[in-house]
Design a protein around this motif. Structure first.
Motif, mmCIF file in Angstrom:
data_model
loop_
_atom_site.group_PDB
_atom_site.id
_atom_site.type_symbol
_atom_site.label_atom_id
_atom_site.label_comp_id
_atom_site.label_asym_id
_atom_site.label_seq_id
_atom_site.Cartn_x
_atom_site.Cartn_y
_atom_site.Cartn_z
ATOM 1 N N ARG A 374 53.140 62.455 128.095
ATOM 2 C CA ARG A 374 53.162 61.441 129.155
ATOM 3 C C ARG A 374 54.558 61.347 129.767
ATOM 4 O O ARG A 374 54.716 61.103 130.961
ATOM 5 N N THR A 379 49.046 63.071 133.151
ATOM 6 C CA THR A 379 48.132 61.931 133.165
ATOM 7 C C THR A 379 47.362 61.866 131.856
ATOM 8 O O THR A 379 47.297 62.850 131.102
ATOM 9 N N GLU A 380 46.765 60.711 131.586
ATOM 10 C CA GLU A 380 45.931 60.558 130.392
ATOM 11 C C GLU A 380 44.792 61.578 130.416
ATOM 12 O O GLU A 380 44.422 62.127 129.383
ATOM 13 N N GLU A 381 44.249 61.830 131.600
ATOM 14 C CA GLU A 381 43.143 62.782 131.715
ATOM 15 C C GLU A 381 43.599 64.193 131.371
ATOM 16 O O GLU A 381 42.887 64.942 130.686
#
Length: 399
Positions: A374, A379-381
């Motif tokens: 991060r 991104t988290e995705e």
């Protein structure tokens, strides 16, 4: 402020020499990211002395405090791309792969300095990265044996005696630590990065600075004493002697002084400098005869009062309870999320303006993978996709 605060280190090393060097940088405040394969560094799973932990073995705990763990598959394109992205944020890169492996993985110096020109790249090898022994296994005992040191330890007619700890690994780690600091200082002054090469053979050779020079300059041959004697280039009596209840270390004792303490006239005629080598076995035998008669505590008091340099011979259990060790704070104790209370050796030097502390216990494999990725702007995705594809391992959150 920590001495190395703001410095980021990527630690791709395994076993002892590299992880130990990287931990010393972490103890000074560097953000050390331990880059591990998805299964974790092998030291997590290989016990030392049978000391298996719940999830993390003692040897790994001892070498990896104050680090974060990124668990990633560098053999995948996505994993290597993520690491290359991370190199762009790093100041120091450290590895101790066998020669040729770093290039095959795409993490050799030439590749990485194209991504970060001012990178300090520390490479640790066993015998050197080229030359006739470059592909030999760089294992501690093999290098102790080759270094020449063992022919000064042990008794004639018996095999040479090796150190009972990983001596060469430790010296190589300190050499890599020094090299990294020197290169960082050079970069601060010039803006230039560089390649720092360390090999274990040179490290253990340099550790014998005095002994080898006595041989090369003074022409004094090595020898192993039949009696008690701890160093072939130090006059008698010098070594570990049995007492009636244990052992005593005796160093640089004058035979005339020992003659008075022991009430042994046979020692009085010996002159330390004149006879310390010539009559080494005779002196040692007389000293041993007397020390065997009384307990260690008696001799520590009697010899100490006479100004003789002597000391106790400790086990690890004795060491842990010694008042000087407690006063110095030689050990650190902290809580680990899987192993509970952990006690390990602490810091070998103290800084008055920037004291060293344990900020993080040795990490669980992949404990900081998401956090680190991060920070790169993923991104988290994107991180979740890497996890799903098996490129990245993230440890589950722990309470």
């Amino acid at each position: 402020m920590k001495v190395l605060e703001g410095i980021r280190v990527l630690d791709l090393s395994i076993a002892m020499s590299g992880p130990f060097a990287a931990m010393k940088l972490a103890d000074l405040g560097a953000d050390v990211i331990k880059v591990e394969p998805p299964a974790g560094e092998w030291q997590r799973h290989a016990s030392a002395g049978g000391a298996r932990g719940k999830e993390v073995n003692a040897s790994f705990l001892s070498l990896n405090r104050n680090k974060r763990s990124l668990s990633i598959d560098l053999k995948s394109e996505a994993g290597l791309a993520a690491l290359h992205r991370l190199v762009g944020t790093a100041d120091v890169f450290l590895q101790n792969y066998r020669p040729g492996v770093a290039a095959r993985l795409g993490v050799d110096y030439e590749t990485l300095r194209a991504l970060r020109p001012d990178l300090v790249y520390v490479s640790i090898s066993g015998y050197g990265e080229s030359g006739p022994y470059a592909t030999r296994p760089g294992q501690d005992l093999l290098l102790q044996a080759m270094s020449g040191a063992l022919f000064s330890a042990g008794a004639p007619g018996r095999p040479p005696a090796a150190a009972p700890y990983f001596l060469v690994d430790a010296f190589a780690a300190y050499s890599a630590f020094e090299g990294a600091l020197a290169a960082l200082f050079h970069r601060q002054r010039t803006g230039e990065g560089q390649l720092v090469r360390v090999n274990m053979l040179d490290a253990i050779i340099s550790a014998q600075m005095q002994e080898i020079t006595v041989h090369t300059v003074g022409g004094v041959p090595q020898s192993r004493a039949a009696g008690i004697h701890a160093h072939s280039y130090i006059r008698a009596p010098y070594g570990i002697y049995p007492t009636s209840d244990g052992y005593l270390a005796l160093s640089f004792a004058e035979p005339a002084v020992l003659a008075r303490v022991f009430e042994e006239p046979g020692l009085a005629p010996f002159d330390a400098e004149r006879d310390g080598f010539r009559a080494r076995e005779e002196i040692s035998a007389l000293v041993e005869k007397h020390l065997r008669r009384r307990p260690t505590g008696h001799w520590l008091e009697a010899l100490g009062a006479a100004g003789v340099w002597c000391g106790p011979v400790y086990s690890y259990e004795d060491l842990l309870t010694d008042p000087q060790v407690a006063h110095n704070g030689s050990f650190v104790t902290y809580e680990h999320p899987t192993e509970g209370r952990v006690t390990t050796p602490g810091f070998p030097f103290a800084l008055s303006a920037a004291p060293q502390t344990v900020e993080r216990p040795a990490p669980v494999n992949g404990q900081h993978s998401r956090e680190i990725l991060r920070e790169l702007g993923m991104t988290e995705e994107a991180v979740a996709r890497l996890e799903k594809d098996g490129v990245v391992v993230s440890a589950p959150p722990r309470s």
